[in-house]
Write a protein that holds these residues in place. Structure first.
Motif, PDB file in Angstrom:
ATOM      1  N   GLY A  87      39.213  34.895  -2.001  1.00 17.04           N
ATOM      2  CA  GLY A  87      39.148  34.524  -3.407  1.00 17.04           C
ATOM      3  C   GLY A  87      38.310  35.513  -4.200  1.00 17.04           C
ATOM      4  N   LEU A  88      37.710  35.012  -5.271  1.00 15.95           N
ATOM      5  CA  LEU A  88      36.967  35.896  -6.154  1.00 15.95           C
ATOM      6  C   LEU A  88      35.991  35.084  -6.986  1.00 15.95           C
ATOM      7  N   ASP A  89      34.776  35.559  -7.118  1.00 17.67           N
ATOM      8  CA  ASP A  89      33.804  35.023  -8.068  1.00 17.67           C
ATOM      9  C   ASP A  89      33.688  36.044  -9.193  1.00 17.67           C
ATOM     10  N   VAL A  90      33.936  35.601 -10.420  1.00 21.18           N
ATOM     11  CA  VAL A  90      33.886  36.494 -11.573  1.00 21.18           C
ATOM     12  C   VAL A  90      32.678  36.118 -12.422  1.00 21.18           C
ATOM     13  N   ALA A  91      31.768  37.070 -12.589  1.00 24.47           N
ATOM     14  CA  ALA A  91      30.555  36.812 -13.372  1.00 24.47           C
ATOM     15  C   ALA A  91      30.910  36.506 -14.820  1.00 24.47           C
ATOM     16  N   LYS A  92      30.229  35.505 -15.392  1.00 25.38           N
ATOM     17  CA  LYS A  92      30.419  35.180 -16.802  1.00 25.38           C
ATOM     18  C   LYS A  92      29.674  36.206 -17.652  1.00 25.38           C
ATOM     19  N   PRO A  93      30.230  36.567 -18.791  1.00 22.68           N
ATOM     20  CA  PRO A  93      29.624  37.615 -19.617  1.00 22.68           C
ATOM     21  C   PRO A  93      28.203  37.301 -20.078  1.00 22.68           C
ATOM     22  N   ASP A  94      27.895  36.008 -20.230  1.00 24.98           N
ATOM     23  CA  ASP A  94      26.558  35.639 -20.702  1.00 24.98           C
ATOM     24  C   ASP A  94      25.546  35.503 -19.567  1.00 24.98           C
ATOM     25  N   GLY A  95      25.982  35.780 -18.332  1.00 24.30           N
ATOM     26  CA  GLY A  95      25.081  35.720 -17.187  1.00 24.30           C
ATOM     27  C   GLY A  95      24.781  34.317 -16.695  1.00 24.30           C
ATOM     28  N   SER A  96      25.538  33.317 -17.163  1.00 27.69           N
ATOM     29  CA  SER A  96      25.255  31.922 -16.820  1.00 27.69           C
ATOM     30  C   SER A  96      25.915  31.455 -15.530  1.00 27.69           C
ATOM     31  N   GLY A  97      26.407  32.357 -14.724  1.00 26.02           N
ATOM     32  CA  GLY A  97      27.038  31.962 -13.470  1.00 26.02           C
ATOM     33  C   GLY A  97      28.342  32.692 -13.248  1.00 26.02           C
ATOM     34  N   VAL A  98      29.223  32.047 -12.483  1.00 30.34           N
ATOM     35  CA  VAL A  98      30.505  32.672 -12.138  1.00 30.34           C
ATOM     36  C   VAL A  98      31.655  31.695 -12.340  1.00 30.34           C
ATOM     37  N   THR A  99      32.829  32.253 -12.530  1.00 23.79           N
ATOM     38  CA  THR A  99      34.071  31.499 -12.448  1.00 23.79           C
ATOM     39  C   THR A  99      34.589  31.697 -11.030  1.00 23.79           C
ATOM     40  N   VAL A 100      34.897  30.592 -10.362  1.00 23.59           N
ATOM     41  CA  VAL A 100      35.357  30.624  -8.980  1.00 23.59           C
ATOM     42  C   VAL A 100      36.880  30.646  -8.952  1.00 23.59           C
ATOM     43  N   ILE A 101      37.445  31.586  -8.206  1.00 23.15           N
ATOM     44  CA  ILE A 101      38.889  31.658  -8.012  1.00 23.15           C
ATOM     45  C   ILE A 101      39.175  31.512  -6.518  1.00 23.15           C
ATOM     46  N   ALA A 102      40.078  30.577  -6.201  1.00 21.59           N
ATOM     47  CA  ALA A 102      40.488  30.332  -4.816  1.00 21.59           C
ATOM     48  C   ALA A 102      41.956  30.671  -4.659  1.00 21.59           C
ATOM     49  N   ASN A 103      42.322  31.149  -3.480  1.00 25.35           N
ATOM     50  CA  ASN A 103      43.715  31.400  -3.127  1.00 25.35           C
ATOM     51  C   ASN A 103      44.071  30.523  -1.936  1.00 25.35           C
ATOM     52  N   ALA A 104      45.301  30.011  -1.942  1.00 28.97           N
ATOM     53  CA  ALA A 104      45.751  29.164  -0.837  1.00 28.97           C
ATOM     54  C   ALA A 104      47.105  29.635  -0.318  1.00 28.97           C
ATOM     55  N   ALA A 105      47.254  29.584   0.991  1.00 29.29           N
ATOM     56  CA  ALA A 105      48.538  29.820   1.652  1.00 29.29           C
ATOM     57  C   ALA A 105      48.852  28.581   2.482  1.00 29.29           C
ATOM     58  N   ILE A 106      50.033  28.041   2.284  1.00 30.44           N
ATOM     59  CA  ILE A 106      50.462  26.851   3.013  1.00 30.44           C
ATOM     60  C   ILE A 106      51.706  27.217   3.817  1.00 30.44           C
ATOM     61  N   CYS A 107      51.636  26.967   5.115  1.00 28.00           N
ATOM     62  CA  CYS A 107      52.766  27.243   6.005  1.00 28.00           C
ATOM     63  C   CYS A 107      53.223  25.928   6.626  1.00 28.00           C
ATOM     64  N   VAL A 108      54.502  25.611   6.464  1.00 23.89           N
ATOM     65  CA  VAL A 108      55.069  24.386   7.019  1.00 23.89           C
ATOM     66  C   VAL A 108      55.919  24.760   8.230  1.00 23.89           C
ATOM     67  N   SER A 109      55.639  24.067   9.339  1.00 17.02           N
ATOM     68  CA  SER A 109      56.357  24.304  10.588  1.00 17.02           C
ATOM     69  C   SER A 109      56.805  22.963  11.167  1.00 17.02           C
ATOM     70  N   PHE A 110      57.686  23.054  12.168  1.00 20.11           N
ATOM     71  CA  PHE A 110      58.109  21.876  12.932  1.00 20.11           C
ATOM     72  C   PHE A 110      58.119  22.237  14.403  1.00 20.11           C
ATOM     73  N   ASP A 111      57.922  21.224  15.222  1.00 24.92           N
ATOM     74  CA  ASP A 111      58.108  21.386  16.671  1.00 24.92           C
ATOM     75  C   ASP A 111      59.603  21.224  16.909  1.00 24.92           C
ATOM     76  N   MET A 112      60.304  22.339  17.041  1.00 24.71           N
ATOM     77  CA  MET A 112      61.762  22.297  17.152  1.00 24.71           C
ATOM     78  C   MET A 112      62.237  21.688  18.472  1.00 24.71           C
ATOM     79  N   GLU A 113      61.381  21.642  19.490  1.00 21.15           N
ATOM     80  CA  GLU A 113      61.759  20.997  20.742  1.00 21.15           C
ATOM     81  C   GLU A 113      61.904  19.496  20.567  1.00 21.15           C
ATOM     82  N   ALA A 114      61.183  18.948  19.596  1.00 20.20           N
ATOM     83  CA  ALA A 114      61.257  17.504  19.353  1.00 20.20           C
ATOM     84  C   ALA A 114      62.625  17.079  18.865  1.00 20.20           C
ATOM     85  N   ALA A 115      63.395  18.022  18.304  1.00 18.83           N
ATOM     86  CA  ALA A 115      64.737  17.709  17.804  1.00 18.83           C
ATOM     87  C   ALA A 115      65.766  17.638  18.936  1.00 18.83           C
ATOM     88  N   SER A 116      65.407  18.196  20.086  1.00 16.97           N
ATOM     89  CA  SER A 116      66.374  18.231  21.200  1.00 16.97           C
ATOM     90  C   SER A 116      66.568  16.891  21.845  1.00 16.97           C
TER      91      SER A 116
END
Length: 116
Positions: A87-116
């Protein structure tokens, strides 16, 4: 188990004022999820509960994310959440802290043997 990845989704979230890493992470996950209507489970003949959901969230301070709050966003499936430095922390121009940026990756899987 023959875990087979079916799809990937990506999202970004932020905490503009409160430096809340959990909220930024939650918004990133929702961003990834809310852009889609995934019907993969029925397409493969599985119940929605059979979805194996691997989530990776990147923020600058991973130890400040409450993963139990992130789990609540998933109505079904078997989520596994991993929070890493990223992610990223972006400093605020007035020095009062940061804006927090998060990134997410979601992967969906299945146990394909369960279908047999």
């Amino acid at each position: 188990m023959a875990k087979t990845r079916i799809l990937n989704e990506f999202g970004m979230g932020s905490s503009l004022r409160r430096t809340d890493y959990t909220e930024a992470a939650l918004r990133a996950i929702k961003d990834a999820l809310w852009h889609n209507s995934v019907s993969a489970a029925p397409a493969f003949g599985f119940p929605k509960e059979a979805m194996l959901i691997d989530v990776e969230v990147g923020v600058q301070e991973p130890d400040r994310v409450d993963t139990s709050k992130l789990m609540d966003v998933f109505p079904y499936g078997q989520p596994n959440i991993n929070v890493v430095k990223g992610g990223l922390d972006v400093a605020k121009p007035d020095g009062s802290g940061v804006t927090v940026i998060a990134n997410a990756a979601i992967c969906v899987s299945f146990d394909m043997e369960a279908a047999s």
